[in-house]
Design an enzyme around this catalytic site. Structure first.
Site, short mmCIF file in Angstrom:
data_model
loop_
_atom_site.label_atom_id
_atom_site.label_comp_id
_atom_site.label_asym_id
_atom_site.label_seq_id
_atom_site.Cartn_x
_atom_site.Cartn_y
_atom_site.Cartn_z
CG HIS A 167 -1.87 1.17 1.21
ND1 HIS A 167 -3.14 1.09 0.69
CD2 HIS A 167 -1.73 2.46 1.63
CE1 HIS A 167 -3.75 2.26 0.80
NE2 HIS A 167 -2.91 3.11 1.36
CB CYS A 168 2.00 3.38 -2.66
SG CYS A 168 3.10 4.79 -2.96
N PRO A 169 1.37 5.08 0.38
CG PRO A 169 2.74 5.87 2.12
CD PRO A 169 2.52 4.68 1.22
#
Length: 348
Positions: A167-169
């Site tokens: 999951h890429c913020p």
């Protein structure tokens, strides 16, 4: 009145345009990402590129630099949008545990009608075959499914995602099967944009040195160029390093999640098809359609609640209890038990 899927979605996603655009719960971080891209580009176009217009008057080279910068920035922003605003590969949830996987133990429990029935159980894992090799897949308590191979449940979005990478913020979205290609292109293109701005800013400093004689005077004449050189150099380490890391992962057909969990020295990677085929799989295959139709209508159910225990066997022998509070689940399990009792009565 029936509601749409995106209105009753149980994950933490944020929807726009009636479910056509889907973002993660941290989509606000996209504002920071946009500022990190747009602010240096605007400074470059209004200061450095404008000065370069006068340095290449014969062949209109300055205008070419300005146009290339604008078009390449638009390209990077489009890739960012394609990465963050689409379904990354979410696996739909089940409304009840898979009936075909339910087994029973010798212990009994009392159902809603007061009858003693065997306790239904679900195995924690089951085996599937991938490329001729046996792979264990886990049962997801939240989505009530056996996750497909390479699928993992994202704790941020609260969804099971196919070929989950991470999951890429920075893009506010999970990176999975349906957006990994665009994520890699976004990161690698950002690295190229950093290199381009670094080189053109350094060229502008060089022209000022030719005019004023020393580096210090050139820096005083064009402080924006020095700021852009430092800025692009720092961020090049980040996006450039990330690009190299994902090139390595693509060559091994491995995800970030698998790399950190199993290590780089995993010799039993059943998905590795060879370096060339691995790259072709990522860049030259058609993107699979989404499993979810977020714009479709769903039939609203009556909010009737009842509790029943469904025990889930752990792979190490321990058992965990998951309380299901949906009446449909209880009715399904009751029907299974009744059919089992009827079959035993016929045999006797």
């Amino acid at each position: 009145m029936a509601k749409r899927v995106n209105q009753v979605w149980k994950g933490r996603n944020i929807f726009f345009c009636g479910g056509r655009l889907i973002f993660g719960p941290d989509a606000r971080s996209l504002v920071i990402t946009l500022l990190l891209i747009m602010v240096p580009v605007v400074i470059f176009c209004t200061n450095v590129a404008r000065n370069l217009l006068h340095e290449f008057p014969t062949y209109n080279g300055g205008y070419v630099i300005l146009v290339v910068t604008i078009l390449f920035t638009i390209y990077v922003l489009v890739l960012l949008f394609l990465t963050s605003a689409r379904d990354p590969g979410i696996v739909p949830r089940n409304l009840h545990p898979p009936e075909e996987e339910i087994c029973y133990d010798s212990s009994t429990s009392v159902d809603v009608s007061g009858r003693h029935t065997p306790t239904p159980r679900l195995p924690r894992t089951k085996e599937v075959f991938v490329n001729g090799f046996s792979v264990k897949v886990k049962y997801c308590d939240t989505c009530m499914i056996y996750r497909p191979p390479r699928c993992s449940h994202c704790s941020v979005c609260d969804n099971c995602v196919e070929r989950f990478d991470h999951h890429c913020p920075w893009v506010g979205q999970c990176i999975g099967l349906r957006n990994y290609r665009y994520f890699f292109l976004f990161v690698s293109s950002s690295a190229l944009l950093c290199i381009f701005i670094f080189a053109m800013s350094a060229l502008n400093i060089k022209f000022h040195m030719d005019d004023y004689g020393t580096l210090w005077k050139a820096m005083k004449e064009s402080p924006a160029s020095m700021i852009l050189i430092v800025y692009s150099f720092i961020f090049l380490w980040f996006v450039g390093g990330l690009t190299c890391f994902h090139l390595y992962l693509i060559g091994r057909n491995q995800t970030t999640y698998e790399n950190f969990r199993y290590g780089a020295a995993n010799r039993h990677n059943v998905y590795d098809r060879g370096c060339l085929r691995n790259f072709l799989e990522v860049f030259c295959t058609k993107t699979k359609p989404s499993r979810n139709n977020f714009q479709a209508y769903v039939q609203e159910e009556m909010p009737v609640r009842i509790t029943r225990e469904v025990k889930i066997d752990d792979s190490e022998g321990d058992s965990r209890t998951k309380v299901q509070d949906n009446l449909e689940i209880d009715n399904d399990l009751l029907k299974i038990s009744q059919r089992r009792d009827a079959l035993e009565a016929d045999r006797s």
